[in-house]
Design a protein around this motif. Structure first.
Motif, mmCIF file in Angstrom:
data_model
loop_
_atom_site.group_PDB
_atom_site.id
_atom_site.type_symbol
_atom_site.label_atom_id
_atom_site.label_comp_id
_atom_site.label_asym_id
_atom_site.label_seq_id
_atom_site.Cartn_x
_atom_site.Cartn_y
_atom_site.Cartn_z
ATOM 1 N N VAL A 178 27.219 -9.295 -17.161
ATOM 2 C CA VAL A 178 27.300 -7.829 -17.226
ATOM 3 C C VAL A 178 26.125 -7.288 -18.034
ATOM 4 C CG1 VAL A 178 29.820 -7.826 -17.021
ATOM 5 C CG2 VAL A 178 28.767 -7.896 -19.292
ATOM 6 N N ASN A 179 25.961 -5.974 -17.990
ATOM 7 C CA ASN A 179 24.947 -5.273 -18.782
ATOM 8 C C ASN A 179 23.540 -5.743 -18.429
ATOM 9 O OD1 ASN A 179 23.841 -3.522 -20.674
ATOM 10 N ND2 ASN A 179 24.124 -4.954 -22.394
ATOM 11 N N ARG A 180 23.161 -5.599 -17.170
ATOM 12 C CA ARG A 180 21.839 -6.023 -16.698
ATOM 13 C C ARG A 180 20.753 -5.144 -17.289
ATOM 14 N NH1 ARG A 180 20.379 -6.730 -10.253
ATOM 15 N NH2 ARG A 180 18.319 -7.724 -10.509
ATOM 16 N N ARG A 181 19.695 -5.775 -17.800
ATOM 17 C CA ARG A 181 18.538 -5.044 -18.301
ATOM 18 C C ARG A 181 17.300 -5.918 -18.145
ATOM 19 N NH1 ARG A 181 22.452 -7.636 -21.772
ATOM 20 N NH2 ARG A 181 21.500 -8.298 -23.732
ATOM 21 N N THR A 182 16.123 -5.335 -18.359
ATOM 22 C CA THR A 182 14.872 -6.060 -18.179
ATOM 23 C C THR A 182 14.542 -6.869 -19.425
ATOM 24 O OG1 THR A 182 14.018 -4.398 -16.655
ATOM 25 C CG2 THR A 182 12.400 -5.833 -17.702
ATOM 26 N N PHE A 183 14.288 -8.155 -19.234
ATOM 27 C CA PHE A 183 13.850 -9.030 -20.319
ATOM 28 C C PHE A 183 12.329 -9.055 -20.398
ATOM 29 C CE2 PHE A 183 12.488 -13.449 -21.340
ATOM 30 C CZ PHE A 183 12.889 -13.502 -22.661
ATOM 31 N N ALA A 184 11.656 -9.207 -19.249
ATOM 32 C CA ALA A 184 10.191 -9.222 -19.198
ATOM 33 C C ALA A 184 9.762 -8.856 -17.776
ATOM 34 C CB ALA A 184 9.643 -10.594 -19.569
ATOM 35 N N THR A 185 8.544 -8.328 -17.662
ATOM 36 C CA THR A 185 7.984 -7.951 -16.370
ATOM 37 C C THR A 185 6.631 -8.629 -16.196
ATOM 38 O OG1 THR A 185 9.088 -5.792 -16.427
ATOM 39 C CG2 THR A 185 7.229 -6.030 -14.908
ATOM 40 N N VAL A 186 6.415 -9.213 -15.031
ATOM 41 C CA VAL A 186 5.129 -9.836 -14.699
ATOM 42 C C VAL A 186 4.242 -8.777 -14.068
ATOM 43 C CG1 VAL A 186 3.977 -11.599 -13.331
ATOM 44 C CG2 VAL A 186 6.186 -12.092 -14.406
ATOM 45 N N GLU A 187 3.105 -8.540 -14.677
ATOM 46 C CA GLU A 187 2.225 -7.465 -14.233
ATOM 47 C C GLU A 187 1.602 -7.767 -12.872
ATOM 48 O OE1 GLU A 187 -0.337 -10.272 -16.664
ATOM 49 O OE2 GLU A 187 1.723 -9.506 -16.699
ATOM 50 N N GLU A 188 1.232 -6.729 -12.166
ATOM 51 C CA GLU A 188 0.601 -6.889 -10.861
ATOM 52 C C GLU A 188 -0.685 -7.695 -10.996
ATOM 53 O OE1 GLU A 188 -0.271 -3.902 -7.284
ATOM 54 O OE2 GLU A 188 1.129 -3.092 -8.781
ATOM 55 N N GLY A 189 -0.907 -8.604 -10.064
ATOM 56 C CA GLY A 189 -2.091 -9.445 -10.080
ATOM 57 C C GLY A 189 -1.889 -10.786 -10.752
ATOM 58 N N ALA A 190 -0.729 -10.972 -11.410
ATOM 59 C CA ALA A 190 -0.463 -12.226 -12.113
ATOM 60 C C ALA A 190 0.479 -13.135 -11.336
ATOM 61 C CB ALA A 190 0.120 -11.949 -13.492
ATOM 62 N N GLY A 191 0.848 -12.733 -10.127
ATOM 63 C CA GLY A 191 1.793 -13.500 -9.344
ATOM 64 C C GLY A 191 3.195 -12.927 -9.458
ATOM 65 N N PHE A 192 4.156 -13.651 -8.840
ATOM 66 C CA PHE A 192 5.542 -13.190 -8.813
ATOM 67 C C PHE A 192 6.435 -14.223 -9.509
ATOM 68 C CE2 PHE A 192 3.500 -11.085 -5.312
ATOM 69 C CZ PHE A 192 4.099 -9.833 -5.253
ATOM 70 N N PRO A 193 7.373 -13.777 -10.343
ATOM 71 C CA PRO A 193 8.263 -14.730 -11.005
ATOM 72 C C PRO A 193 9.173 -15.411 -9.991
ATOM 73 C CG PRO A 193 9.025 -12.483 -11.378
ATOM 74 C CD PRO A 193 7.702 -12.382 -10.686
#
Length: 283
Positions: A178-193
């Motif tokens: 529960v309580n979904r939130r963003t932990f980290a974001t991979v910036e554009e150009g660095a690939g996809f997690p």
């Protein structure tokens, strides 16, 4: 100070290598080639390998508590007994959909992801499969369900829907996220997690598809380390070896016109950190 550099554990031409998982009972690493419908094992002490064909594309294979494997297949979740006999635990075929990454929670349930073959937006899901086969939808609408893992102590759960570029974080009570939130974001150009694993310090290691790298984020979400790789499409990572200090990395060659010679191989980053013991599927 430079850390260890990636080495080749298994030289292979997997189309879509995925889901490395350490099995402490057998002392082997398990990983799959989704598109070739193969489950691989590797013993780092003896160098012995095995390859088992499955009847369908296989998104993940994890050890069972009583021996054998639980597999996330095209048409649902199946069980292989230690003698190789197969049976369905959940049979839920849907045209154009297949199983993708999966993980076993601390309570022994399987959290199984799906996606569409055509990568259609919102065509995938994340589902909790109990040891008795009871199914509970967790995230009924995602695009490409990927890395799932739990913090030391099991009170937090990490999850990736790859096209969002996010690693998301949930509170976890042992059964529910529960309580979904963003932990980290991979910036554009660095690939996809893509796939992830969590170490004993709570650090989150993430493979970057089309990013030719692994990243480690600290428990508070700060980027701590980047490990460059020779291959463009690493897919997932997991700690293995007797002391859980070597980080194994699955890779893919699918969709690349001129893949690196090591694309599709299983790589290893020796002495990368301290992993945590996983949980076998309780069914």
């Amino acid at each position: 100070m430079r850390g260890p550099r990636p080495e080749v554990a298994v030289r292979e031409h997997a189309e879509l290598g995925e889901g490395p998982t350490w099995d402490p009972v057998t002392g082997r690493l398990i990983w799959v080639d989704i598109l070739s419908a193969r489950v691989h094992t590797y013993d780092p002490v003896s160098g012995r390998r095995t390859v088992m064909a499955t009847e369908q594309h296989v998104g993940a294979a994890k050890p069972r508590a009583g021996g054998g494997l639980v597999v996330n297949l095209r048409d649902g979740v199946g069980l292989y007994d230690p003698d190789g006999a197969f049976r369905w635990l959940v049979h839920d075929p849907a045209p154009g959909r297949r199983g993708n990454d999966a993980a076993v929670a601390p309570d022994g349930a399987l959290w199984a992801g799906t996606m569409r073959y055509n990568d259609a937006e919102t065509g995938g899901s994340l589902t909790r499969v109990a040891p008795d086969g009871t199914v509970a939808p967790v995230l009924p609408v995602v695009t490409c369900s990927n890395g799932t893992g739990w913090s030391p102590g099991g009170r937090l759960m990490y999850y990736i829907d790859t096209p969002t570029r996010r690693i998301d974080l949930f509170d976890f009570d042992g059964e529910h996220a529960v309580n979904r939130r963003t932990f980290a974001t991979v910036e554009e150009g660095a690939g996809f997690p893509d796939g992830l694993t969590v170490d004993a310090e709570g650090g989150v290691w993430v493979a970057l598809w089309d990013g030719a790298a692994l990243r480690r984020y600290t428990a508070d979400g700060a980027l701590d380390r980047t490990v460059e790789l020779p291959v463009r499409r690493p897919t997932a990572c997991a700690f293995g070896g007797a002391d859980l200090r070597d980080l194994y990395i699955s890779t893919a060659r699918t969709g690349i016109d001129s893949p690196h010679p090591l694309s599709g191989s299983l790589l290893v980053l020796p002495d990368a950190g301290q992993g945590m013991a996983g949980t076998a599927f309780a069914g």
